[in-house]
Enzyme design. Structure first.
Site, mmCIF file in Angstrom:
data_model
loop_
_atom_site.group_PDB
_atom_site.id
_atom_site.type_symbol
_atom_site.label_atom_id
_atom_site.label_comp_id
_atom_site.label_asym_id
_atom_site.label_seq_id
_atom_site.Cartn_x
_atom_site.Cartn_y
_atom_site.Cartn_z
ATOM 1 N N SER A 23 65.609 82.618 79.705
ATOM 2 C CA SER A 23 65.681 82.160 81.002
ATOM 3 C C SER A 23 66.436 82.995 81.951
ATOM 4 O O SER A 23 65.873 83.015 83.191
ATOM 5 C CB SER A 23 65.679 80.549 81.193
ATOM 6 O OG SER A 23 67.139 80.442 80.560
ATOM 7 N N LYS A 52 74.078 73.697 81.648
ATOM 8 C CA LYS A 52 73.814 72.204 81.289
ATOM 9 C C LYS A 52 75.230 71.483 80.996
ATOM 10 O O LYS A 52 75.429 70.259 81.059
ATOM 11 C CB LYS A 52 72.965 71.921 80.206
ATOM 12 C CG LYS A 52 71.520 72.670 80.428
ATOM 13 C CD LYS A 52 70.885 71.903 81.523
ATOM 14 C CE LYS A 52 69.367 72.291 81.788
ATOM 15 N NZ LYS A 52 68.821 71.582 82.802
#
Length: 343
Positions: A291, A48
């Site tokens: 994840s 991100k």
């Protein structure tokens, strides 16, 4: 002749160009090779960081935001908030982040460490609760501006411009399959489009939690894979890009059931994601988040399929494991560490 300086101008120049590494010790039974793209090595330890930079930079270039004047606002499960927070700090923006209450303590602390203002919403109110709070803040914040990662084209754009080309270069153009979890869908959409333009036969597989398989036609539900499976279909996600795969259905009576219908994504359960993340630390020396465990589990499944023999699978590991120390991922060793006694 003036020598080129190897020192970055500022922290934003450190984003991207993350390394790739083969998995060697969790691949028993695999007939394809798996190379992990380590977004854990970004300046603030997650993929991100790329969109944090891209969304702010693009908005600046369009004259939509100004340092010292605009108040940036963003709803996030955590890593996008951190990616925005360190760049906002470097550029001189005030930032307001809205997170669900289930977000890990580490995420909350890091956002606050960068000087951002943080609001927490009731997890029971789900995604809509986060968005409602964000809208409320915007209405009460002069010069407020929501970057909106779920709809912002700067999200997939940065992956088309950087992540995809890095994978192509890193594999020498030999990548056959791309595997990535789907949160906003920006990573898989941008990188996937670039790779398919370079080689149309490359397959692109997305991942969502078994417990919240919205993109496969299921209902949203609670799960433990932070960062993916928000229970919505993000607007930046190009579902037509995804190649169809056999779905992994929910566990019934603790027995994995194969669904023979064609679905758009690989489904990975929270339990499987957590166990695979643990194995990556113990057997590969890679400390990653839940994840990343989900992504690795999906890549391993694909690598065991006979039709993928000899192929090269690239899997995105989106975030570093230290951000999950307070989560279920490390429950057992956290309890052990907290209760250790000196001799």
């Amino acid at each position: 002749m003036e020598e080129k300086c190897g020192i970055a101008k500022d922290v934003t120049e450190l984003i991207g160009n993350t390394p790739m590494v083969f998995l060697n010790n969790v691949v028993d039974g695999c007939v394809a090779r798996i190379a992990a793209k380590l977004e854990t090595m970004e300046p603030c330890s997650s993929v991100k960081d790329r969109i944090g930079y891209s969304m702010i930079n693009d908005a600046e270039e369009k004259g939509l935001i100004t340092p010292g004047k605009t108040v940036l606002i963003e709803p996030t499960s955590g890593n996008t908030g951190i990616g925005l927070a360190f760049i906002a700090a470097a550029k001189g923006y005030k930032l307001i982040i809205v997170m669900p209450s289930y977000t890990t303590l580490e995420r909350k602390m890091v956002v606050l460490a960068f000087g951002a203002e943080l609001y927490i919403t009731d997890a029971a109110k789900g995604f809509q609760g986060i968005m409602d709070k964000t809208d409320e803040i915007l209405q009460n914040t002069p010069n407020g501006y929501i970057l909106n990662q779920l709809e912002n084209p700067s999200n997939p754009k940065i992956h088309y411009e950087t992540t995809g080309p890095e994978i192509w270069k890193g594999t020498g153009g030999k990548v056959d399959i791309l595997v990535a979890g789907i949160g906003t869908g920006g990573t898989i959409t941008g990188a996937g489009h670039f790779l398919k333009e370079k080689n149309p036969v490359i397959k692109v597989y997305g991942i969502e939690p078994t417990e919240s398989a919205v993109l496969n036609g299921g209902e949203p539900g609670p799960h433990m894979i932070l960062g993916i499976g928000a229970g919505i279909i993000p607007k930046v996600l190009d579902t037509e890009l995804l190649d169809e795969v056999l779905q992994k259905a929910s566990y019934e009576n603790n027995i994995a059931v194969e669904n023979l219908n064609q679905g758009k994504l690989l489904l990975i359960s929270s339990e499987e994601a957590i166990e695979t993340a643990k194995l990556l630390a113990l057997k590969e020396g890679l400390l990653v988040g839940i994840s990343s465990g989900a992504a690795a589990a999906a890549a391993i499944k694909l690598a065991k399929r006979p039709e993928n023999a000899g192929k090269l699978i690239t899997v995105i590991f989106p975030s570093f494991g230290e951000r999950y120390l307070s989560s279920v991922l490390f429950d057992s060793i956290r309890n052990e560490a907290e209760n250790m006694k000196f001799d």
